[in-house]
Design an enzyme around this catalytic site. Structure first.
Site, PDB file in Angstrom:
ATOM      1  N   ASP A  66       3.040   2.243  -4.906  1.00 44.58           N
ATOM      2  CA  ASP A  66       3.054   2.279  -6.386  1.00 44.58           C
ATOM      3  C   ASP A  66       3.634   3.572  -6.926  1.00 44.58           C
ATOM      4  O   ASP A  66       4.369   3.561  -7.905  1.00 44.58           O
ATOM      5  CB  ASP A  66       1.666   1.962  -6.984  1.00 44.58           C
ATOM      6  CG  ASP A  66       0.540   2.882  -6.556  1.00 44.58           C
ATOM      7  OD1 ASP A  66       0.736   3.721  -5.649  1.00 44.58           O
ATOM      8  OD2 ASP A  66      -0.562   2.775  -7.150  1.00 44.58           O
ATOM      9  N   ASP A  85      -4.274   0.730  -9.547  1.00 51.57           N
ATOM     10  CA  ASP A  85      -5.714   0.475  -9.689  1.00 51.57           C
ATOM     11  C   ASP A  85      -6.111   0.303 -11.146  1.00 51.57           C
ATOM     12  O   ASP A  85      -6.847  -0.637 -11.501  1.00 51.57           O
ATOM     13  CB  ASP A  85      -6.515   1.629  -9.066  1.00 51.57           C
ATOM     14  CG  ASP A  85      -6.118   1.896  -7.633  1.00 51.57           C
ATOM     15  OD1 ASP A  85      -5.462   1.030  -7.026  1.00 51.57           O
ATOM     16  OD2 ASP A  85      -6.461   2.974  -7.116  1.00 51.57           O
ATOM     17  N   GLU A 109       0.839  -1.207   0.000  1.00 52.75           N
ATOM     18  CA  GLU A 109       0.000   0.000   0.000  1.00 52.75           C
ATOM     19  C   GLU A 109       0.867   1.249   0.000  1.00 52.75           C
ATOM     20  O   GLU A 109       1.860   1.322   0.745  1.00 52.75           O
ATOM     21  CB  GLU A 109      -0.887  -0.032   1.249  1.00 52.75           C
ATOM     22  CG  GLU A 109      -2.272   0.478   1.019  1.00 52.75           C
ATOM     23  CD  GLU A 109      -3.066  -0.374   0.041  1.00 52.75           C
ATOM     24  OE1 GLU A 109      -3.108  -0.026  -1.149  1.00 52.75           O
ATOM     25  OE2 GLU A 109      -3.635  -1.388   0.470  1.00 52.75           O
ATOM     26  N   GLY A 144     -12.413   2.800  -1.099  1.00 50.82           N
ATOM     27  CA  GLY A 144     -11.052   2.292  -1.241  1.00 50.82           C
ATOM     28  C   GLY A 144     -10.963   1.059  -2.119  1.00 50.82           C
ATOM     29  O   GLY A 144      -9.989   0.312  -2.062  1.00 50.82           O
ATOM     30  N   LEU A 145     -12.001   0.816  -2.945  1.00 50.36           N
ATOM     31  CA  LEU A 145     -11.977  -0.352  -3.834  1.00 50.36           C
ATOM     32  C   LEU A 145     -11.852   0.076  -5.295  1.00 50.36           C
ATOM     33  O   LEU A 145     -12.184  -0.665  -6.206  1.00 50.36           O
ATOM     34  CB  LEU A 145     -13.240  -1.207  -3.622  1.00 50.36           C
ATOM     35  CG  LEU A 145     -13.431  -1.719  -2.188  1.00 50.36           C
ATOM     36  CD1 LEU A 145     -14.749  -2.483  -2.058  1.00 50.36           C
ATOM     37  CD2 LEU A 145     -12.274  -2.633  -1.762  1.00 50.36           C
ATOM     38  N   SER A 146     -11.381   1.289  -5.482  1.00 52.62           N
ATOM     39  CA  SER A 146     -11.060   1.783  -6.833  1.00 52.62           C
ATOM     40  C   SER A 146     -12.249   1.918  -7.752  1.00 52.62           C
ATOM     41  O   SER A 146     -12.171   1.563  -8.930  1.00 52.62           O
ATOM     42  CB  SER A 146     -10.031   0.874  -7.512  1.00 52.62           C
ATOM     43  OG  SER A 146      -8.824   1.030  -6.914  1.00 52.62           O
ATOM     44  N   SER A 147     -13.337   2.448  -7.224  1.00 55.99           N
ATOM     45  CA  SER A 147     -14.463   2.694  -8.120  1.00 55.99           C
ATOM     46  C   SER A 147     -14.070   3.706  -9.192  1.00 55.99           C
ATOM     47  O   SER A 147     -14.513   3.607 -10.337  1.00 55.99           O
ATOM     48  CB  SER A 147     -15.677   3.192  -7.337  1.00 55.99           C
ATOM     49  OG  SER A 147     -15.353   4.378  -6.645  1.00 55.99           O
TER      50      SER A 147
HETATM   51  C1  GLA Z   1      -5.145   4.696  -4.268  1.00 52.34           C
HETATM   52  C2  GLA Z   1      -4.348   5.035  -5.518  1.00 52.34           C
HETATM   53  C3  GLA Z   1      -3.329   3.948  -5.829  1.00 52.34           C
HETATM   54  C4  GLA Z   1      -2.487   3.596  -4.606  1.00 52.34           C
HETATM   55  C5  GLA Z   1      -3.380   3.376  -3.382  1.00 52.34           C
HETATM   56  C6  GLA Z   1      -2.576   3.184  -2.129  1.00 52.34           C
HETATM   57  O1  GLA Z   1      -5.947   3.559  -4.514  1.00 52.34           O
HETATM   58  O2  GLA Z   1      -5.194   5.205  -6.622  1.00 52.34           O
HETATM   59  O3  GLA Z   1      -2.512   4.351  -6.913  1.00 52.34           O
HETATM   60  O4  GLA Z   1      -1.528   4.581  -4.364  1.00 52.34           O
HETATM   61  O5  GLA Z   1      -4.278   4.443  -3.182  1.00 52.34           O
HETATM   62  O6  GLA Z   1      -1.828   2.026  -2.203  1.00 52.34           O
END
Ligand code: GLA
Length: 422
Positions: free
Chosen positions: A35, A208, A32, A147-150
């Protein structure tokens, strides 16, 4: 999906062939906030996704109906390298608002959700993709702000919709083939979607968007965020379940706090470069070098760097543990990741800490940590199959009482990446 097509016909009344694209959200198992320092991550694509049902048309306008927001809005495609402009925007069931003359980057009439496809259109146009307009209905079951990348799922789905509209002859199938038909690699497409997110305001890394495009059913991806090489590692579904728990705290991911962390990492890398000119990003900092030089860093920067340097090592070790079937070790590394995010990176919060504490108290739970950017959102827990129900019961018994919030808890399967479904 059938519903989405029916919805499309309801809203737009068309009878032509409807295309459908899908892009999943993700849950990150470990790695986490590494990236954007060129480090390592281990996400899996979720069985929850954003879907867009569309019909191309001849006007250079993208007309979208968001089922989730129950709102319709349109934007005009950029001509050449221009910025897309909002055309009209209206609440469902109301008369269309008067057209807003466009040109400005963030026109007052644009609902927030429209900015994602607008920015994707902008970056695709700049990359030389010839765009064509379409009408579409967009829907999704990736919880927003959890926090699930919607947002990444929405960007990738938007990109696929734009690419399909521009090449309606392309058959259903993998996103990579669609990208290829436009002379783009799937890696490049992920980078373009990442750039769109930057323009919305979050200087995110590549994780993501990448996993939304490259996810593999039943596998986690071990991704090197510097060169984008990755390995798909099978998840032993019979021995362990991936449980996602939504704290109910809407991610307070102010782009501010996220971008600040990123700046602190950049500062740390710059200061450590003094001791080794080969250091470009924190990815290049070994644990040994960090420990030898940590006292030369300001306190906050030191803690931020310690998280990233140790987290990178944890990802590599957990990949080995997973391949060796050592799930207990994998779980320990997840726990260590959370503690580091809580204490050194300071992106947890009382609710996420509480969920993790409850999970760790359940027999058969191997590890539990916050997932995604933090500041609210979800935890991810690795549990023996027989521990899933006791875990659910413990969360439902203790969390609402102590946090005053309703959690949502579910087992997730690793799904395939984005695709043109129809
Ligand atoms: C968000 C960002 C990712 C990453 C995470 C943390 O999801 O979009 O690129 O940095 O936070 O790991």
């Amino acid at each position: 999906m059938a519903d989405l097509v029916a919805r499309f016909r309801d809203v737009f009344g068309d009878s032509g062939p409807v295309r459908v694209v899908r892009a999943p959200g993700r849950v990150n198992l470990i790695g986490e906030h590494t990236d954007y320092s060129g480090g390592f991550v281990m996400p899996m694509a979720l069985d929850r996704a954003v879907r867009i049902a569309l019909v191309p048309h001849d006007r250079p306008v993208v007309a979208l109906w968001s089922v989730q927001f129950d709102e319709r809005a349109e934007f005009r495609l950029p001509s050449g390298r221009g910025t897309p402009a909002v055309e009209t925007s209206r609440r469902a069931g109301t008369r269309p608002a008067r057209a807003v003359p466009g040109g400005e980057a963030e026109p007052a009439g644009a609902p927030h959700w429209l900015r994602y496809p607008m920015k994707v259109a902008e970056v695709l146009a700049e990359a030389g993709v010839g765009l064509r307009g379409f009408r579409a209905v967009v829907d999704g079951d990736v919880p927003v702000g959890s926090g699930l990348s919607s947002s990444a799922a929405y960007e990738v789905a938007s990109a696929l919709a734009l690419l399909v509209a521009a090449r309606p002859d392309v058959p259903a199938g993998l996103a990579a083939d669609l990208a290829e038909a436009h002379g783009l690699s799937a890696e490049r497409l992920a980078e373009l979607c990442q750039e769109a997110e930057h323009r919305v305001g979050v200087r995110c890394g590549i994780m993501d968007q990448f996993v939304s495009l490259h996810g593999r059913a039943g596998h986690a991806l071990v991704l090197d965020c510097r060169d984008l090489s990755f390995e798909a590692v099978p998840l032993p579904a019979r021995e362990a379940k991936v449980v996602v728990t939504d704290s109910g705290v809407k991610r307070r991911l102010s782009s501010g706090a996220y971008n600040e962390r990123r700046r602190q990492c950049e500062e740390g890398a710059e200061r450590l470069r003094e001791f080794d000119p080969a250091i470009r990003e924190l990815r290049d900092v070994s644990l040994a070098l960090f420990e030898a030089r940590a006292d030369r860093l300001p306190e906050i920067i030191r803690r931020r760097c310690r998280h990233v340097v140790t987290e990178n090592a944890r990802v590599l070790e957990s990949a080995e543990a997973l391949k060796a079937g050592d799930l207990a070790r994998f779980g320990e590394l997840m726990n260590a990741s959370h503690d580091s995010l809580r204490d050194d990176y300071e992106v947890s919060g009382p609710e996420l800490d509480l969920l993790v504490e409850i999970a760790r108290g359940v027999g058969g739970v191997m590890g539990s940590r916050l997932t995604g950017a933090g500041f609210g959102g979800c935890t991810v827990t690795l549990a023996r199959p027989e521990a899933v129900e006791p875990l659910r019961a413990a969360v439902l018994e203790h969390y609402p009482r102590r946090a005053g919030l309703e959690p949502r808890i579910w087992v997730s399967e690793a799904a395939a990446g984005a695709a043109v479904e129809v």
